[in-house]
Design a protein around this motif. Structure first.
Motif, PDB file in Angstrom:
ATOM      1  N   THR A 128       0.862  -1.220   0.000  1.00 37.35           N
ATOM      2  CA  THR A 128       0.142  -0.005   0.078  1.00 37.35           C
ATOM      3  C   THR A 128       0.806   1.364  -0.092  1.00 37.35           C
ATOM      4  OG1 THR A 128      -0.284  -0.280   2.259  1.00 37.35           O
ATOM      5  CG2 THR A 128      -1.882  -0.856   1.083  1.00 37.35           C
TER       6      THR A 128
ATOM      7  N   TRP B  35      -5.396   2.542  -6.288  1.00 35.13           N
ATOM      8  CA  TRP B  35      -6.184   1.429  -5.833  1.00 35.13           C
ATOM      9  C   TRP B  35      -6.116  -0.025  -6.358  1.00 35.13           C
ATOM     10  CZ3 TRP B  35      -6.995  -1.054  -1.768  1.00 35.13           C
ATOM     11  CH2 TRP B  35      -7.908  -1.791  -1.388  1.00 35.13           C
TER      12      TRP B  35
ATOM     13  N   VAL C 183      -3.275  -2.071  -5.902  1.00 36.76           N
ATOM     14  CA  VAL C 183      -3.471  -2.867  -4.570  1.00 36.76           C
ATOM     15  C   VAL C 183      -4.304  -4.124  -4.592  1.00 36.76           C
ATOM     16  CG1 VAL C 183      -3.892  -2.552  -2.140  1.00 36.76           C
ATOM     17  CG2 VAL C 183      -2.851  -0.554  -3.442  1.00 36.76           C
TER      18      VAL C 183
ATOM     19  N   ALA D  54      -6.623  -3.101   3.842  1.00 34.59           N
ATOM     20  CA  ALA D  54      -5.633  -2.457   2.782  1.00 34.59           C
ATOM     21  C   ALA D  54      -6.294  -0.972   2.184  1.00 34.59           C
ATOM     22  CB  ALA D  54      -5.762  -3.614   1.678  1.00 34.59           C
ATOM     23  N   LYS D  55      -7.392  -1.061   1.994  1.00 36.04           N
ATOM     24  CA  LYS D  55      -8.214   0.347   1.472  1.00 36.04           C
ATOM     25  C   LYS D  55      -7.600   1.576   2.643  1.00 36.04           C
ATOM     26  CE  LYS D  55     -10.900   2.521  -1.481  1.00 36.04           C
ATOM     27  NZ  LYS D  55     -10.092   3.932  -1.260  1.00 36.04           N
TER      28      LYS D  55
ATOM     29  N   PHE E 274      -4.123   2.360   2.373  1.00 33.45           N
ATOM     30  CA  PHE E 274      -3.922   2.781   0.901  1.00 33.45           C
ATOM     31  C   PHE E 274      -4.196   4.297   0.960  1.00 33.45           C
ATOM     32  CE2 PHE E 274      -5.421   4.101  -3.233  1.00 33.45           C
ATOM     33  CZ  PHE E 274      -4.115   3.946  -3.844  1.00 33.45           C
TER      34      PHE E 274
END
Ligand code: ZN
Length: 401
Positions: free
Chosen positions: A161, A167, A170, A200-201, A204
């Motif tokens: 990330t 995105w 990722v 993860a979002k 990121f």
């Protein structure tokens, strides 16, 4: 000083603003009266220049407490009033709970509660991490925490990330990882992959926001970014009646679950707010008359011996309410995790699973989510949280006024 008479036999020392017991000396408990003097400690004047005011220095800003490898089953509530506590290490004890108002420890930089008997943490730790402006070194594992799913294996790496520019990059990496690590037949896989993607979002987005502030950062660098806690899911909510007894529910309240209960699943169904909470009476945030009476009773000087003045035929609910009030008073008070007002009778509680960021980018499956106990003073306060998130509420619970 009373503190020393209490602790001396347990090989305890207080030096350079550190309260320390030698490992394994068997300290069984710690009282509020023992901790209270630490709020006002000052360094004794050097060379006996007692007349010189400046020589008295406060010890509070550097306060550290090390009580590892003892027999403590609980911590005194007074500990959360040590505003300048920097380090609290109670590793390897027998703690089953932590004081609720941990969010008051705004200056803490290290909290070590590893290897205890904790099944959940107070939600106020999430608030503490959200509100402090410095990183907190948290040592929370291992503990027999409630899990939303069966224990899993695997190590999740979120370091991509940092270098990803969009995105979609990722997602490709994360899904490759998910495919390699999860068995599609496993019923827990969809939930776990959803959580991994959510975490993860969040990481990121945080990295992107940082890079916008620092545009000339080399793309492959790994800046030190303070990641925020990430909400993942909730258990069903258990509601309590006016006297604090749990209302009908398909599952026990999280704080009443037996010790061998290891998995507390999340509830998937969305809230049906108007159906369940539509009536004004069930949505009230106003405290009940019983609650107000208990609050008033705790102000009486004779409250601790009030039981002796009660008639023989006092209703059980009143007796239970007074016992609850006594416990709340001894525990230093309790605050609603939603409106932050103090109260006596909990009206709703549930577990929220959160991902708490640490310095590492790699997490084992069991470290991805931690269970936090949330309590609310009214059904309206609980409802407020779930309306915001469109999260689940216990369908079978009977909510009264
Ligand atoms: Zn409230």
């Amino acid at each position: 000083m009373r503190m020393w008479s209490t602790l001396r036999k347990f090989d305890t020392s207080f030096k350079d603003s550190q309260l320390t017991t030698n490992s394994g000396c068997g300290l069984p408990s710690l009282s509020n009266a023992t901790i209270r003097p630490l709020r006002n400690l000052v360094r004794r004047p050097k060379n006996n220049y007692a007349h010189h005011n400046e020589i008295y220095e406060t010890l509070a800003p550097e306060l550290k407490i090390f009580l590892a490898s003892n027999l403590l089953e609980s911590l005194p509530a007074e500990i959360v009033n040590l505003e300048h506590l920097k380090v609290l290490s109670v590793r390897n004890n027998k703690l089953t709970s932590l004081p609720q108002s941990m969010s008051r420890l705004r200056n803490i930089v290290e909290l070590n509660v590893a290897t205890n008997k904790l099944r959940y943490l107070p939600w106020e730790i999430v608030r503490l991490v959200q509100q402090t402006h410095h990183p907190i070194n948290l040592h929370l594992h291992p503990n027999p925490f409630l899990q939303a799913m069966r224990p899993g294996t695997g190590l999740w790496d979120f370091s991509t990330t940092y270098s990803a520019t969009c995105w979609e990059d990722v997602v490709v990496t994360i899904h490759k990882c998910i495919k390699a690590m999860l068995d599609e037949e496993d019923p827990d896989s969809p939930l776990l992959s959803r959580w991994v993607e959510t975490i993860a979002k969040a990481r990121f987005d945080r990295c992107q926001a940082f890079r916008e502030k620092v545009p000339f950062l080399p793309i492959n660098s790994r800046p030190r970014i303070a990641h925020a806690p990430v909400y993942l899911a909730s258990s069903l909510v258990t509601f309590f009646g006016l006297d604090g007894s749990p209302l009908r529910s398909p599952q026990l309240a999280p704080s009443l679950l037996p010790a061998d209960h290891k998995v507390l699943p999340i509830a998937e169904q969305p809230i049906r707010s108007r159906e369940r909470f539509g009536q004004a009476s069930t949505m009230s945030a106003a405290p009940s008359l019983f609650e107000l009476c208990l609050r008033k009773a705790t102000e009486f000087p004779i409250f601790s011996s009030l039981e002796n003045y009660l008639p023989m035929d006092v209703p059980d609910a009143v007796e239970r309410g007074l016992q609850t009030a006594q416990g709340v008073l001894e525990g230093g008070g309790i605050h609603c995790s939603v409106c932050e007002k103090s109260y006596i009778i909990t009206r709703a509680e549930w577990i929220e699973y959160w991902h708490l960021p640490q310095d590492s980018d790699r997490f084992s499956t069991d470290e991805l989510a931690l269970p936090f106990l949330r309590r609310a003073c009214s059904t309206a306060c609980a409802h407020c949280v779930f309306t915001e998130r469109d999260a689940p509420v216990n369908n079978d619970s009977t909510v009264d006024a």
